[in-house]
Design an enzyme around this catalytic site. Structure first.
Site, PDB file in Angstrom:
ATOM      1  N   GLY A 147      43.918 -61.846 -51.731  1.00 56.31           N
ATOM      2  CA  GLY A 147      44.070 -62.928 -52.687  1.00 56.31           C
ATOM      3  C   GLY A 147      42.853 -63.174 -53.556  1.00 56.31           C
ATOM      4  CG  LEU A 281      52.788 -46.805 -59.438  1.00 59.28           C
ATOM      5  CD1 LEU A 281      51.972 -45.522 -59.583  1.00 59.28           C
ATOM      6  CD2 LEU A 281      53.981 -46.761 -60.386  1.00 59.28           C
ATOM      7  N   GLY A 282      53.843 -48.956 -55.382  1.00 58.14           N
ATOM      8  CA  GLY A 282      54.108 -48.940 -53.949  1.00 58.14           C
ATOM      9  C   GLY A 282      53.125 -49.846 -53.245  1.00 58.14           C
ATOM     10  CB  ILE A 284      48.058 -49.050 -50.046  1.00 55.60           C
ATOM     11  CG1 ILE A 284      48.080 -48.412 -51.437  1.00 55.60           C
ATOM     12  CG2 ILE A 284      47.131 -48.282 -49.102  1.00 55.60           C
ATOM     13  CD1 ILE A 284      46.834 -48.695 -52.260  1.00 55.60           C
ATOM     14  CE1 TYR A 469      30.973 -58.589 -61.744  1.00 52.68           C
ATOM     15  CE2 TYR A 469      30.094 -60.599 -62.688  1.00 52.68           C
ATOM     16  CZ  TYR A 469      30.945 -59.969 -61.799  1.00 52.68           C
ATOM     17  OH  TYR A 469      31.748 -60.702 -60.975  1.00 52.68           O
TER      18      TYR A 469
END
Lengths: 556, 556
Positions: A147, A281-282, A284, A469
């Site tokens: 999260g 896509l899937g 893991i 950054y």
């Protein structure tokens, strides 16, 4: 602020060793990390002095029990009911990631995108069953990881699915197998950083994954892989991609398992298609990860530069000298001051080297020489310890871990406070950096009516370029904070795209980075990716909206 | 024998510096490399003594003018005629790659798969026009690279296209731009290795790509990228994949250009989909490649081991010690004897270190210590030279470059002589190695009726595993050589699949490795790859049969 950076510098140890998975109690439902680490109201109020025009009192944190959540629109079949929760606290804490705009919306009690349900599968079989049901019931499935997404990666947005399920894999959190000969381990995707390292320590062999993003405590292996997280190493193996030996991915079209291979040239890499696929896509479920021996030789030093430009040249020289420092982190004057690592307009370069096999003093000496050759002043060094020999190193490290909590405190004061990161080749760095400083400075003034801070650090460096950054801190107007940031962020994406600097180096694309990503991604690759999505997820249930618009769906 | 290995050891210089692109005259149409390097008949005849039962005389090399080629079935439109050749010599030399079975078929005058035409585009615009025409005319397009494929990657096989066009990019052979700040260059895909390094040398900056496969002289940048070639470095950056900053790929659905980035986490990597795509998804036309400073410190040594198993353990220790030798090549007793590097049943480990920045003596000393700790005898070393300090190093290097010519000489004597390579994790290496030695030994006896040689070397090593490379030499029957090898190769693929060792570490899949690849590739990834192929190449004209069966085609 999600998957990024090394909290340990050259120390090699995670910041809070011995911690276990922070899922459940103790986690903040609205902000970063743990509730007991959040700034108390008094400290928030004190922050008002930092910026002009902030309100005197912090936004109250809503009671999770008093949030308004729409009733769940879908229900799982009985056989899956034990895996699925519709409790308000569970749904609220799975509504957003941890971007500034997420925190602000949560503080304002806006729970519009709340998932109908949260699933906690305990096995791959559970997960397959959940996906099967979701496919037939037209339920969008959003893998939650830990999260810690800061790019809208775990939030359902728009779309017309019959329901939304947040998928929390934190019950699948075991190191299943360790191969000490090959230095690799088979690890379930739901494990959080500290629990992963704890289990490796318990299983012996002296091995470690050494992946320490800033989110280490609050993110999971699966999240790191799905978002191509940036890790411990400032040079050489900067992304988790390089630590992957093989992966198992459950897709609606079947389960993909690549072979454990140290290297292969057999067609395009299957793993590289799923790395960075962000749950589109899937899902893991586990991976064989390459491990390291625990370093026993460590040394670090801080170098100060009067001119940021000289420091950049030093970093470029270091990145091209083949010395492979584990830490090579440059703080510009604003960032150094914010971290308490310098107060006099100087830039600070934190360098760290480590090895499990060889003394590192020689390499550190070479690094210091290179830094001095470019105008740096070496202000001290700590050999074979956590870098405590230099206060700048220590100051930076403490500030680094504290920063997300500070951000949430500022957010409660209605300050705008967020980061964005990128990467570009060295030939374009100076021009890009100037454009960002000038352009974001102007955007902040335009949006907020007063100047703000735009600071820079370099987190990862390469022989051919660097990953800067940026931190932006500005005065917000209560109730409009999110929209104000969105305008600034939009200017940032425009500048990055103009300079062909990546929309993200390690924060992922999610939904927030789509405008920049859509410009960056070559159109034929977009065609291929959409085609792959349609083949693996024909009903379009997997994290719709990340990476690409949902393709036309087959609804059962 | 195609894209593999470093001809330079630690010397850092390509084997034959100063050479230019060998396209055109001087190249053998039937065998490896240059005609003036081929073994004369007398040397071939002498090879008959190596194996029992070989015929006394070499197969004659057919005159290219007397080959039987079917008449071309297609003709390009007038506007493209100047780019296309139907000359018999051009067609014959573009019929096959350089696998043993290719050489044997050429020697027997079998030109069945000859392309109808050979195209030589001079620009990307030419290429786009050619692909447009091929799409409308149902002509299969086979990117030829340098033609050094050893896996049937450049040969049309089966299928029902109206015609076949071999695509030779060797006229697109320029280094277009060098960025010395970022150490990178934009390079056209058709350039051969020596010409690439020559142009980098001419353009100054002291930079080099340092990609030296065994095929260096006879392969192109585009071929290396399309096949994920294995290069100079035995450790760390072993595949050319890691040297890629961005790529341009022309597909029938448009041209893909990724941004030049030192690192990125924006979705799955576009480049990694095209790396290893073997011409099935698009034609690579240029790439920004990461360059290195030319090394000035170099040292190498050879270590002898009485037991191959001890040598393997030494290599494992070295691979896990973070010393990153540029060369770490282990020859088993048979391979060492064949190379003239040892004659007494010992294994030889060739180690090389190099740096553009730092003396390497310390690293070499650490490597020698590790080798000694595992039972090795250090027999000499050469510092800062081409390794001439040790005769084993020199002997190996000469033999390495001569080997493909020797293979062709043996092929003319109807010996079976071919290689295959793989990679696996350390925990499985010993078992795999024994299975290959035993299983291929048995297959050779069964197929040929007499024992043959099965030698092993390690070409690239990783902290988590190694890439062994096997050479098989056996007695063939004239006229049946190819079929006999196919039987042995089939046994090899079976053994590799059983041990989940990759069907190829750096030779690519092509058509010959399809049976093993189809077992290795996860089925969901196959679905995604086929979908990507259909999206980018809807008419199915691009190198049909490599990586996957041709999907259903839209024929215009």
């Amino acid at each position: 602020m999600a998957a990024t950076e090394d909290p340990s510098g050259a120390s090699g140890a995670p910041a809070r060793p011995g911690g276990t998975a922070p899922a459940g109690s103790g986690r903040s439902w609205w902000g970063w990390g743990r509730t007991d680490e959040a700034l108390p109201d008094s400290e928030c109020t004190a922050l008002a002095a930092l910026l002009p025009g902030l309100p005197p009192d912090p936004l109250p944190v809503p009671d999770v029990g008093e949030l308004t959540l729409a009733p769940p629109r879908v229900r799982p079949p009985g056989a899956l009911a034990h895996l699925v929760s519709d409790g308000p606290a569970d749904r609220a804490s799975h509504t957003y990631g941890k971007a500034y705009r997420d925190v602000v919306r949560a503080l304002h009690g806006d729970m519009t995108p709340a998932p109908d349900l949260v699933a906690h599968p305990r096995s791959e079989a559970d997960l397959v069953d959940l996906l099967d049901w979701a496919g037939t019931a037209d339920v969008a499935v959003i893998p939650y990881g830990g999260g810690s997404s800061v790019t809208g990666g775990v939030e359902y947005r728009g779309g017309d699915h019959a329901g939304v399920l947040s998928l929390d894999l934190s019950a699948m959190d075991r190191v299943l197998e360790v191969d000490t000969r090959s230095r690799a381990a088979r690890i379930q995707a739901g494990v959080y950083g500290p629990a992963l390292e704890d289990q490796l320590r318990e299983q012996g062999g002296g091995l470690t994954l050494r992946h320490f993003p800033q989110s280490f405590e609050f993110s999971t292996l699966g999240g790191w892989l799905a978002t191509r997280a940036g890790g411990h190493y400032a040079t050489l193996h900067t992304h988790i991609d390089d630590l992957v030996e093989s992966m198992r991915v459950v897709t609606p079209a079947g389960t993909s398992e690549s072979w454990r291979l140290p290297g292969s040239g057999a067609g395009p890499s299957p793993d590289r298609l799923f790395l960075g696929s962000e749950g589109a896509l899937g899902v893991i479920t586990e991976a064989w990860m390459r491990l390291q021996d625990r370093p026993v030789h460590k040394a670090s030093t801080a170098v100060r530069f009067a001119e940021f430009g000289d420091a950049v040249e030093a970093v470029r020289a270091i990145s091209q000298a083949g010395l492979h420092p584990a830490n090579c982190r440059l703080l510009d004057p604003g960032e150094a001051a914010l971290a308490g690592a310098a107060h006099d307009g100087e830039s600070v370069l934190v360098l760290g080297v480590e090895s499990a096999h060889h003394p590192v003093d020689g390499r550190l000496a070479e690094l210091r020489t290179l830094a001095r050759d470019h105008g740096g002043t070496v202000s001290g060094s700590g050999g074979d310890d956590s870098g405590g020999g230099d206060t700048a190193v220590g100051a930076w490290r403490s500030a680094f871990l504290r920063m997300p909590y500070l951000r949430d405190g500022l957010a409660r004061m209605s300050a705008i406070t967020e980061t964005f990161e990128t990467a570009c080749t060295w030939d374009r760095f100076t021009e890009l950096h100037e454009a960002v400083r000038t352009g974001i400075g102007a955007a902040v003034e335009e949006v907020t009516g007063s100047p703000g801070l735009v600071n820079c650090r370099m987190t990862h460096v390469y022989p051919d370029g660097a990953a800067p950054y940026y931190t932006v801190i500005a005065t917000g107007r209560r109730g409009a904070e999110g929209a104000m940031w969105d305008e600034i962020k939009s200017a940032a994406m425009e500048i990055l795209a103009t300079h062909r600097a990546t929309v993200t180096h390690h924060h992922a694309v999610g939904r927030d980075h789509r405008p920049g990503y859509d410009r960056q991604r070559p159109e034929p690759f977009a065609l291929a990716l959409r085609a792959a999505k349609s083949a693996l997820d024909p009903r379009g249930i997997l994290n719709p909206g990340v990476l690409m618009d949902p393709p036309p769906r087959e609804v059962a």
